[in-house]
Write an enzyme that holds these catalytic residues in place. Structure first.
Site, PDB file in Angstrom:
ATOM      1  N   SER A   1       2.631  -2.285  10.505  1.00  0.00           N
ATOM      2  CA  SER A   1       4.056  -2.328  10.828  1.00  0.00           C
ATOM      3  C   SER A   1       4.732  -3.660  10.521  1.00  0.00           C
ATOM      4  O   SER A   1       5.655  -4.065  11.229  1.00  0.00           O
ATOM      5  CB  SER A   1       4.280  -1.936  12.299  1.00  0.00           C
ATOM      6  OG  SER A   1       3.926  -0.584  12.501  1.00  0.00           O
TER       7      SER A   1
ATOM      8  N   GLY B   1       1.766   2.029  10.873  1.00  0.00           N
ATOM      9  CA  GLY B   1       2.772   3.088  10.803  1.00  0.00           C
ATOM     10  C   GLY B   1       3.458   3.390  12.126  1.00  0.00           C
ATOM     11  O   GLY B   1       4.193   4.362  12.238  1.00  0.00           O
TER      12      GLY B   1
ATOM     13  N   LYS C   1       0.040   4.175  -0.452  1.00  0.00           N
ATOM     14  CA  LYS C   1      -0.689   5.336   0.083  1.00  0.00           C
ATOM     15  C   LYS C   1      -0.441   6.563  -0.809  1.00  0.00           C
ATOM     16  O   LYS C   1      -0.368   6.428  -2.024  1.00  0.00           O
ATOM     17  CB  LYS C   1      -0.281   5.591   1.538  1.00  0.00           C
ATOM     18  CG  LYS C   1      -0.376   4.330   2.385  1.00  0.00           C
ATOM     19  CD  LYS C   1      -0.279   4.575   3.855  1.00  0.00           C
ATOM     20  CE  LYS C   1      -0.412   3.245   4.582  1.00  0.00           C
ATOM     21  NZ  LYS C   1      -0.437   3.372   6.026  1.00  0.00           N
TER      22      LYS C   1
ATOM     23  N   GLU D   1      -7.276   4.900   7.251  1.00  0.00           N
ATOM     24  CA  GLU D   1      -6.938   6.318   6.995  1.00  0.00           C
ATOM     25  C   GLU D   1      -8.083   7.025   6.281  1.00  0.00           C
ATOM     26  O   GLU D   1      -8.308   8.212   6.482  1.00  0.00           O
ATOM     27  CB  GLU D   1      -5.622   6.404   6.201  1.00  0.00           C
ATOM     28  CG  GLU D   1      -4.433   6.120   7.109  1.00  0.00           C
ATOM     29  CD  GLU D   1      -3.234   5.494   6.423  1.00  0.00           C
ATOM     30  OE1 GLU D   1      -3.185   5.455   5.180  1.00  0.00           O
ATOM     31  OE2 GLU D   1      -2.342   5.008   7.151  1.00  0.00           O
TER      32      GLU D   1
ATOM     33  N   HIS E   1      -9.878   1.451   4.093  1.00  0.00           N
ATOM     34  CA  HIS E   1      -8.651   1.609   4.888  1.00  0.00           C
ATOM     35  C   HIS E   1      -8.921   2.585   6.033  1.00  0.00           C
ATOM     36  O   HIS E   1      -9.643   3.569   5.859  1.00  0.00           O
ATOM     37  CB  HIS E   1      -7.501   2.104   4.009  1.00  0.00           C
ATOM     38  CG  HIS E   1      -6.183   2.024   4.705  1.00  0.00           C
ATOM     39  ND1 HIS E   1      -5.780   2.971   5.621  1.00  0.00           N
ATOM     40  CD2 HIS E   1      -5.208   1.086   4.672  1.00  0.00           C
ATOM     41  CE1 HIS E   1      -4.595   2.615   6.109  1.00  0.00           C
ATOM     42  NE2 HIS E   1      -4.223   1.474   5.546  1.00  0.00           N
TER      43      HIS E   1
ATOM     44  N   GLU F   1      -6.189  -4.970  10.366  1.00  0.00           N
ATOM     45  CA  GLU F   1      -5.172  -3.951  10.619  1.00  0.00           C
ATOM     46  C   GLU F   1      -5.531  -3.160  11.879  1.00  0.00           C
ATOM     47  O   GLU F   1      -6.310  -2.197  11.804  1.00  0.00           O
ATOM     48  CB  GLU F   1      -5.106  -2.960   9.452  1.00  0.00           C
ATOM     49  CG  GLU F   1      -4.639  -3.560   8.150  1.00  0.00           C
ATOM     50  CD  GLU F   1      -4.013  -2.487   7.257  1.00  0.00           C
ATOM     51  OE1 GLU F   1      -2.829  -2.641   6.931  1.00  0.00           O
ATOM     52  OE2 GLU F   1      -4.683  -1.511   6.919  1.00  0.00           O
TER      53      GLU F   1
ATOM     54  N   ASN G   1       0.861  -1.177   0.000  1.00  0.00           N
ATOM     55  CA  ASN G   1       0.000   0.000   0.000  1.00  0.00           C
ATOM     56  C   ASN G   1       0.905   1.237   0.000  1.00  0.00           C
ATOM     57  O   ASN G   1       1.435   1.601   1.040  1.00  0.00           O
ATOM     58  CB  ASN G   1      -0.907  -0.039   1.244  1.00  0.00           C
ATOM     59  CG  ASN G   1      -1.815   1.172   1.327  1.00  0.00           C
ATOM     60  OD1 ASN G   1      -1.870   1.972   0.392  1.00  0.00           O
ATOM     61  ND2 ASN G   1      -2.524   1.288   2.437  1.00  0.00           N
TER      62      ASN G   1
HETATM   63  P1  PGA Z   1       2.272   0.159   7.808  1.00  0.00           P
HETATM   64  O1  PGA Z   1       0.891   0.430   7.018  1.00  0.00           O
HETATM   65  O2  PGA Z   1       2.873  -1.070   7.235  1.00  0.00           O
HETATM   66  O3  PGA Z   1       3.100   1.390   7.563  1.00  0.00           O
HETATM   67  O4  PGA Z   1       1.906  -0.005   9.246  1.00  0.00           O
HETATM   68  C1  PGA Z   1       0.004  -0.607   6.768  1.00  0.00           C
HETATM   69  C2  PGA Z   1      -1.279  -0.068   6.154  1.00  0.00           C
HETATM   70  O5  PGA Z   1      -1.702   1.032   6.509  1.00  0.00           O
HETATM   71  O6  PGA Z   1      -1.904  -0.720   5.327  1.00  0.00           O
END
Ligand code: PGA
Length: 252
Positions: A215, A174, A12, A97, A95, A168, A10
């Site tokens: 992460s 993150g 983003k 976000e 997602h 998730e 991803n």
């Molecule tokens: P990350 O993001 O690996 O940076 O934690 C995962 C995601 O948001 O899909």
């Protein structure tokens, strides 16, 4: 037969147009797996260019969002059919976000899932996950079951369709702190049981993969490898470093 493992990148909104193409070319060069399915979810404007660059290798193309209507007066949105035309075979839906910054809710997510499944052969990647506060209040199971129920209730997964559920935990995204393998195992068991209820035993067993995100990196991926009910990963931060991402893929 065990399900094919999948690793989804991803990107983003981390990369501009030119940067996305550069990374896609690096993916095509360095990711050579034939056993693991690999997907790169690029920003919408980069999809066609990234798709073209990926054509040299096994990595497939995915979108990061979709709208539920097929056509019409929906400024700034993109339909499932247009994503398919751009070469997407996957799309991330719901997602955290988007839930956080754009107030996307599970009613919208349900409509998006339905549109993708009804009108295209794109495989939706449905995201679920609890916040830190929900976790601390001991509500994780309830939250995840409710999210699954709201998004999948009333959806019939026809025999030729597939679905990916990405668990998730929002606090792990993150943050550099992935959830422990035992907790992933427990949550994935709960999700599997709920999918059996919502979609039926056969569809849940054969047509749905449940993956973990939050992460995941080259350093911790090995700790999840032994867990039977983890069918793969959704990778954010570590996916924009091609060598680290390739390591994650190769570790499966
Ligand atoms: P990350 O993001 O690996 O940076 O934690 C995962 C995601 O948001 O899909």
């Amino acid at each position: 037969m065990p399900k094919q493992k999948i690793v989804i990148a991803n990107w983003k909104m981390r990369l501009g147009l030119a940067e996305s193409i550069v990374l896609a070319k690096a993916y095509a060069e360095h990711i050579k797996t034939e056993t693991v399915e690999v997907v790169a979810c690029a920003s919408e404007i980069a999809l066609t260019g990234v798709g073209e660059a990926l054509r040299q290798g096994p990595v497939k193309l995915g979108g990061q969002n979709v709208f539920w209507e097929e056509k019409g007066e929906y400024t700034g949105e993109v339909s499932a059919k247009t994503l398919a035309e751009a070469g997407c075979s996957f799309v991330i839906i719901g997602h955290s976000e988007r839930r956080m910054h754009l107030l996307e809710n599970y009613e919208m997510i349900h409509q998006k899932l339905k549109a993708v499944l009804d009108h295209t052969s794109i495989i939706p990647i449905l995201c679920v996950g609890e916040t830190q506060r929900e976790k601390e209040a001991g509500k994780t199971d309830y939250v995840i079951l409710d999210q699954l129920q709201q998004s999948l209730g009333g959806i019939e997964l026809l025999a030729d369709k597939q679905l990916i559920v990405a668990y998730e935990p929002i606090w792990a995204i993150g943050s550099g702190h992935a959830i422990g393998p035992d907790d992933v195992n427990t949550m994935h068991e709960i999700i599997h049981a709920s999918l059996v209820d919502l979609l039926g035993v056969d569809a849940a067993k054969k047509q749905v993969r449940v993956i973990y995100g939050g992460s995941v990196n080259a350093g911790n991926v090995a700790s999840f490898r032994a867990i039977d009910n983890v069918d793969g990963f959704l990778v954010g931060t570590a996916s924009v470093d091609v060598m680290e991402f390739a390591q994650i893929v190769n570790s499966l």
